[in-house]
Design an enzyme around this catalytic site. Structure first.
Site, PDB file in Angstrom:
ATOM      1  N   ASP A 145       0.780  -1.244   0.000  1.00  7.07           N
ATOM      2  CA  ASP A 145       0.000   0.000   0.000  1.00  7.07           C
ATOM      3  C   ASP A 145       0.807   1.287   0.000  1.00  7.07           C
ATOM      4  OD1 ASP A 145       1.076   0.115   2.519  1.00  7.07           O
ATOM      5  OD2 ASP A 145      -0.707  -0.635   3.522  1.00  7.07           O
ATOM      6  N   GLU A 150      -0.261  -9.131  -0.993  1.00  6.33           N
ATOM      7  CA  GLU A 150      -0.867  -8.530   0.214  1.00  6.33           C
ATOM      8  C   GLU A 150      -2.086  -7.693  -0.190  1.00  6.33           C
ATOM      9  OE1 GLU A 150       0.494  -5.362   3.219  1.00  6.33           O
ATOM     10  OE2 GLU A 150       1.524  -7.134   3.960  1.00  6.33           O
ATOM     11  N   GLU A 204      -2.231   5.282   2.664  1.00  2.00           N
ATOM     12  CA  GLU A 204      -2.143   3.861   2.307  1.00  2.00           C
ATOM     13  C   GLU A 204      -3.493   3.227   1.959  1.00  2.00           C
ATOM     14  OE1 GLU A 204      -0.581   5.238   4.912  1.00  2.00           O
ATOM     15  OE2 GLU A 204       1.547   4.961   4.458  1.00  2.00           O
ATOM     16  N   HIS A 206       6.116   5.658  12.505  1.00  2.00           N
ATOM     17  CA  HIS A 206       6.400   6.491  11.326  1.00  2.00           C
ATOM     18  C   HIS A 206       5.153   7.032  10.640  1.00  2.00           C
ATOM     19  CE1 HIS A 206       5.027   3.624   8.292  1.00  2.00           C
ATOM     20  NE2 HIS A 206       5.471   2.683   9.103  1.00  2.00           N
ATOM     21  N   ARG A 264       2.220   8.692   8.719  1.00  2.00           N
ATOM     22  CA  ARG A 264       1.985  10.074   8.316  1.00  2.00           C
ATOM     23  C   ARG A 264       0.874  10.750   9.136  1.00  2.00           C
ATOM     24  NH1 ARG A 264       3.672  12.434   3.065  1.00  2.00           N
ATOM     25  NH2 ARG A 264       5.207  10.805   2.791  1.00  2.00           N
ATOM     26  N   HIS A 281      12.840   5.856  12.733  1.00  2.00           N
ATOM     27  CA  HIS A 281      12.644   5.942  11.279  1.00  2.00           C
ATOM     28  C   HIS A 281      13.324   7.200  10.742  1.00  2.00           C
ATOM     29  CE1 HIS A 281      10.467   6.257   7.465  1.00  2.00           C
ATOM     30  NE2 HIS A 281       9.947   5.054   7.669  1.00  2.00           N
TER      31      HIS A 281
HETATM   32  C1  UD1 Z   1       6.708   5.128   3.543  1.00  3.34           C
HETATM   33  C2  UD1 Z   1       5.316   4.741   3.052  1.00  3.34           C
HETATM   34  C3  UD1 Z   1       4.524   4.035   4.135  1.00  3.34           C
HETATM   35  C4  UD1 Z   1       5.320   2.869   4.718  1.00  3.34           C
HETATM   36  C5  UD1 Z   1       6.678   3.386   5.184  1.00  3.34           C
HETATM   37  C6  UD1 Z   1       7.530   2.241   5.669  1.00  3.34           C
HETATM   38  C7  UD1 Z   1       4.146   6.168   1.443  1.00  3.34           C
HETATM   39  C8  UD1 Z   1       3.392   7.424   1.243  1.00  3.34           C
HETATM   40  N1  UD1 Z   1       4.594   5.950   2.701  1.00  3.34           N
HETATM   41  O1  UD1 Z   1       6.552   6.145   4.531  1.00  3.34           O
HETATM   42  O2  UD1 Z   1       3.318   3.538   3.596  1.00  3.34           O
HETATM   43  O3  UD1 Z   1       4.605   2.326   5.797  1.00  3.34           O
HETATM   44  O4  UD1 Z   1       7.348   3.999   4.081  1.00  3.34           O
HETATM   45  O5  UD1 Z   1       8.618   2.683   6.396  1.00  3.34           O
HETATM   46  O6  UD1 Z   1       4.371   5.422   0.519  1.00  3.34           O
HETATM   47  N2  UD1 Z   1      14.109   8.641   4.443  1.00  3.34           N
HETATM   48  C9  UD1 Z   1      15.483   8.567   4.404  1.00  3.34           C
HETATM   49  N3  UD1 Z   1      16.050   7.337   4.132  1.00  3.34           N
HETATM   50  C10 UD1 Z   1      15.322   6.214   3.915  1.00  3.34           C
HETATM   51  C11 UD1 Z   1      13.933   6.312   3.992  1.00  3.34           C
HETATM   52  C12 UD1 Z   1      13.340   7.531   4.243  1.00  3.34           C
HETATM   53  O7  UD1 Z   1      16.187   9.542   4.586  1.00  3.34           O
HETATM   54  O8  UD1 Z   1      15.901   5.154   3.669  1.00  3.34           O
HETATM   55  C13 UD1 Z   1      13.482   9.965   4.684  1.00  3.34           C
HETATM   56  C14 UD1 Z   1      13.590  10.877   3.456  1.00  3.34           C
HETATM   57  O9  UD1 Z   1      13.759  12.216   3.888  1.00  3.34           O
HETATM   58  C15 UD1 Z   1      12.236  10.709   2.781  1.00  3.34           C
HETATM   59  C16 UD1 Z   1      11.352  10.606   4.005  1.00  3.34           C
HETATM   60  O10 UD1 Z   1      12.084   9.812   4.935  1.00  3.34           O
HETATM   61  O11 UD1 Z   1      11.906  11.768   1.921  1.00  3.34           O
HETATM   62  C17 UD1 Z   1       9.966  10.063   3.778  1.00  3.34           C
HETATM   63  O12 UD1 Z   1       9.984   8.857   3.040  1.00  3.34           O
HETATM   64  P1  UD1 Z   1       8.598   8.331   2.388  1.00  3.34           P
HETATM   65  O13 UD1 Z   1       8.866   7.021   1.732  1.00  3.34           O
HETATM   66  O14 UD1 Z   1       7.988   9.391   1.561  1.00  3.34           O
HETATM   67  O15 UD1 Z   1       7.644   8.176   3.633  1.00  3.34           O
HETATM   68  P2  UD1 Z   1       7.722   7.163   4.868  1.00  3.34           P
HETATM   69  O16 UD1 Z   1       7.258   7.918   6.060  1.00  3.34           O
HETATM   70  O17 UD1 Z   1       9.032   6.508   4.898  1.00  3.34           O
HETATM   71  N1  UDP Z   2      12.085  -3.223  10.690  1.00  2.00           N
HETATM   72  C1  UDP Z   2      13.454  -3.294  10.465  1.00  2.00           C
HETATM   73  N2  UDP Z   2      14.266  -2.449  11.170  1.00  2.00           N
HETATM   74  C2  UDP Z   2      13.791  -1.535  12.061  1.00  2.00           C
HETATM   75  C3  UDP Z   2      12.391  -1.455  12.254  1.00  2.00           C
HETATM   76  C4  UDP Z   2      11.561  -2.308  11.555  1.00  2.00           C
HETATM   77  O1  UDP Z   2      13.921  -4.109   9.680  1.00  2.00           O
HETATM   78  O2  UDP Z   2      14.594  -0.802  12.667  1.00  2.00           O
HETATM   79  C5  UDP Z   2      11.193  -4.107   9.910  1.00  2.00           C
HETATM   80  C6  UDP Z   2      10.111  -4.832  10.685  1.00  2.00           C
HETATM   81  O3  UDP Z   2      10.562  -6.085  11.146  1.00  2.00           O
HETATM   82  C7  UDP Z   2       9.000  -4.976   9.639  1.00  2.00           C
HETATM   83  C8  UDP Z   2       9.191  -3.764   8.749  1.00  2.00           C
HETATM   84  O4  UDP Z   2      10.497  -3.275   9.003  1.00  2.00           O
HETATM   85  O5  UDP Z   2       9.176  -6.134   8.829  1.00  2.00           O
HETATM   86  C9  UDP Z   2       8.163  -2.724   9.039  1.00  2.00           C
HETATM   87  O6  UDP Z   2       8.486  -1.524   8.394  1.00  2.00           O
HETATM   88  P1  UDP Z   2       7.750  -0.163   8.707  1.00  2.00           P
HETATM   89  O7  UDP Z   2       7.234  -0.178  10.097  1.00  2.00           O
HETATM   90  O8  UDP Z   2       8.705   0.921   8.328  1.00  2.00           O
HETATM   91  O9  UDP Z   2       6.576  -0.146   7.641  1.00  2.00           O
HETATM   92  P2  UDP Z   2       5.070  -0.705   7.657  1.00  2.00           P
HETATM   93  O10 UDP Z   2       5.119  -2.162   7.899  1.00  2.00           O
HETATM   94  O11 UDP Z   2       4.327   0.057   8.700  1.00  2.00           O
HETATM   95  O12 UDP Z   2       4.579  -0.364   6.296  1.00  2.00           O
END
Ligand code: UD1
Ligand code: UDP
Length: 374
Positions: free
Chosen positions: A97, A119, A133, A215, A217, A248
């Site tokens: 999602d 999924e 999502e 994390h 939003r 995160h």
């Molecule tokens: C995203 C997904 C969310 C998912 C989550 C898992 C969307 C809108 N959101 O949210 O559904 O549950 O990932 O973790 O698709 N960033 C880094 N390094 C990384 C990752 C993120 O610096 O490796 C920072 C960056 O500034 C980036 C920001 O996090 O722009 C947001 O990343 P984004 O993927 O847009 O949103 P998440 O909150 O990570």
């Molecule tokens: N996870 C990880 N390292 C961390 C925190 C979480 O590998 O420091 C793993 C966790 O086991 C799970 C996945 O990341 O499989 C969940 O990711 P996240 O919570 O970012 O996204 P969501 O599942 O909410 O989309």
């Protein structure tokens, strides 16, 4: 030979798609399988690729600091155009999602490939929670030809939306495949993990460990302030606990968490952990407090109680079984439920039951078998 393109972009998609990549790679005589990452995440995605030893065939390398949904969505659709036109896959697999999921499924639909949603069918029935999502998964469902649903409930959600029953296959969730792979690899002879060794040094074995992640939003802003206040309170009231929180990398999470919790004595803020180290730490924990989707699915398999800092969940199975409780982002509620579990042994034991509502570790085998026969 059937051509598969597996697309993902964030940490949880990578964890849940890695076992599918591995499963397809066992059948190279039947499938030409390529992996495309949007790199919606960068460091957190690369951690997963490295552990599962996956080298993507295409890397769109899209992540920008504090990115927004508008440009991310359009960059994914435009970025995938060349990959889809050049490789011309028969099947495109997307997961879950995220923005990567939704935008890639639209691009795949434009290409004329069969869109396969892994999924599929999770719903909260609230477009604002989780945001965005719930919309992402509904849109992906609309353009998908084949829906791989983890549970009976998720299949029924799709039937209620008039999707044809024959296009929905119950497989279990691939996260359990990933979890089993990880546990096996970490326990295998000669496996060494510096990150796990490092955490071991900081674990205070006499204290109850609370593991925290967050994390979402819709929790940004006041939600995270409440969460931090609650953690502070739990830490203060319960000096016999140790809270570890891998934070995160989203700046909307980093800022409040580091500002409000850096100085709290029994809270340790650390960088996101690699998957095996996180699974190892889940296993050591007494209680998990999270807003994560994936963690809600993994914890019941490890027999760990979870407080979910959300008002809704698309994963009702563990809530129904009593091992997950929704606490929202209300400070008092989070503190109350956490302290109940810290102090009341009966409540704790009732919630620590080991069960597997989300799968048996064979989801990817079922997906590959289905595609082979169709
Ligand atoms: C995203 C997904 C969310 C998912 C989550 C898992 C969307 C809108 N959101 O949210 O559904 O549950 O990932 O973790 O698709 N960033 C880094 N390094 C990384 C990752 C993120 O610096 O490796 C920072 C960056 O500034 C980036 C920001 O996090 O722009 C947001 O990343 P984004 O993927 O847009 O949103 P998440 O909150 O990570
Ligand atoms: N996870 C990880 N390292 C961390 C925190 C979480 O590998 O420091 C793993 C966790 O086991 C799970 C996945 O990341 O499989 C969940 O990711 P996240 O919570 O970012 O996204 P969501 O599942 O909410 O989309």
């Amino acid at each position: 030979m059937k051509k598969n393109l597996i697309v993902f972009g964030t940490r949880p998609e990578a964890i849940k798609m890695a076992p599918l990549v591995k499963e397809f790679q066992k059948h190279k005589d039947v499938f030409d399988t390529k992996v495309c990452i949007t790199a919606q995440h960068r460091e957190m995605l690369d951690q997963v690729l490295s552990f599962f030893e996956i080298t993507p065939d295409f890397d769109l390398d899209l992540m920008k600091p504090n990115q927004n949904l508008y440009t991310l969505t359009s960059d994914i659709i435009t970025g995938l155009k060349d990959v889809l036109e050049n490789f011309n896959p028969d099947y495109v697999y997307v997961h879950g999602d995220t923005t990567t999921t939704m935008a890639s499924s639209i691009a795949a639909f434009y290409s004329g490939a069969q869109v396969c949603h892994v999924e599929a069918g999770l719903r909260t029935f609230n477009m604002k929670s989780p945001f965005p999502e719930e919309m992402n998964r509904c849109v992906t469902g609309v353009v998908s030809n084949i829906h791989f649903s983890p549970t009976k409930t998720s299949k029924q959600n799709l039937i209620n939306e008039n999707k044809h029953s024959d296009s929905i296959i119950i497989t279990g969730n691939t996260v359990i495949d990933a979890l089993q792979f990880s546990v096996e690899k970490v326990n295998s002879l000669g496996y060494e993990d510096n990150e796990i060794e490092e955490i071991k040094k900081n674990l205070e074995i006499k204290k109850k460990l609370i593991l925290v992640t967050g994390h979402r939003r819709e929790n940004h802003g006041q939600g995270f302030i409440n969460i931090c206040e609650a953690l502070k309170q739990i830490a203060k009231n319960n000096p016999d606990t140790q809270i570890i929180y891998p934070v995160h990398l989203n700046p909307n999470v980093q800022k409040p968490v580091y500002e409000l919790l850096s100085e709290v004595k029994n809270i340790q803020l650390i960088s996101p952990l690699s998957y095996p180290a996180f699974v190892w730490l889940m296993n050591q924990s007494y209680l998990i407090i999270t807003d994560s989707g994936g963690v809600q699915e993994e914890a019941p398999s490890l027999g760990k109680p979870v407080l979910v800092m959300r008002d809704t969940t698309e994963r009702p199975e563990a809530v129904d079984a009593g091992t997950v409780i929704l606490v929202g982002t209300n400070k008092e509620k989070i503190v109350l439920e956490a302290e109940k579990l810290l102090q009341d042994t009966t409540s704790y034991e009732n919630m620590s039951r080991l069960h597997n509502p989300y799968g048996d570790g064979k989801a990817c085998e079922r997906i590959v078998e289905y595609i082979s026969k169709n």
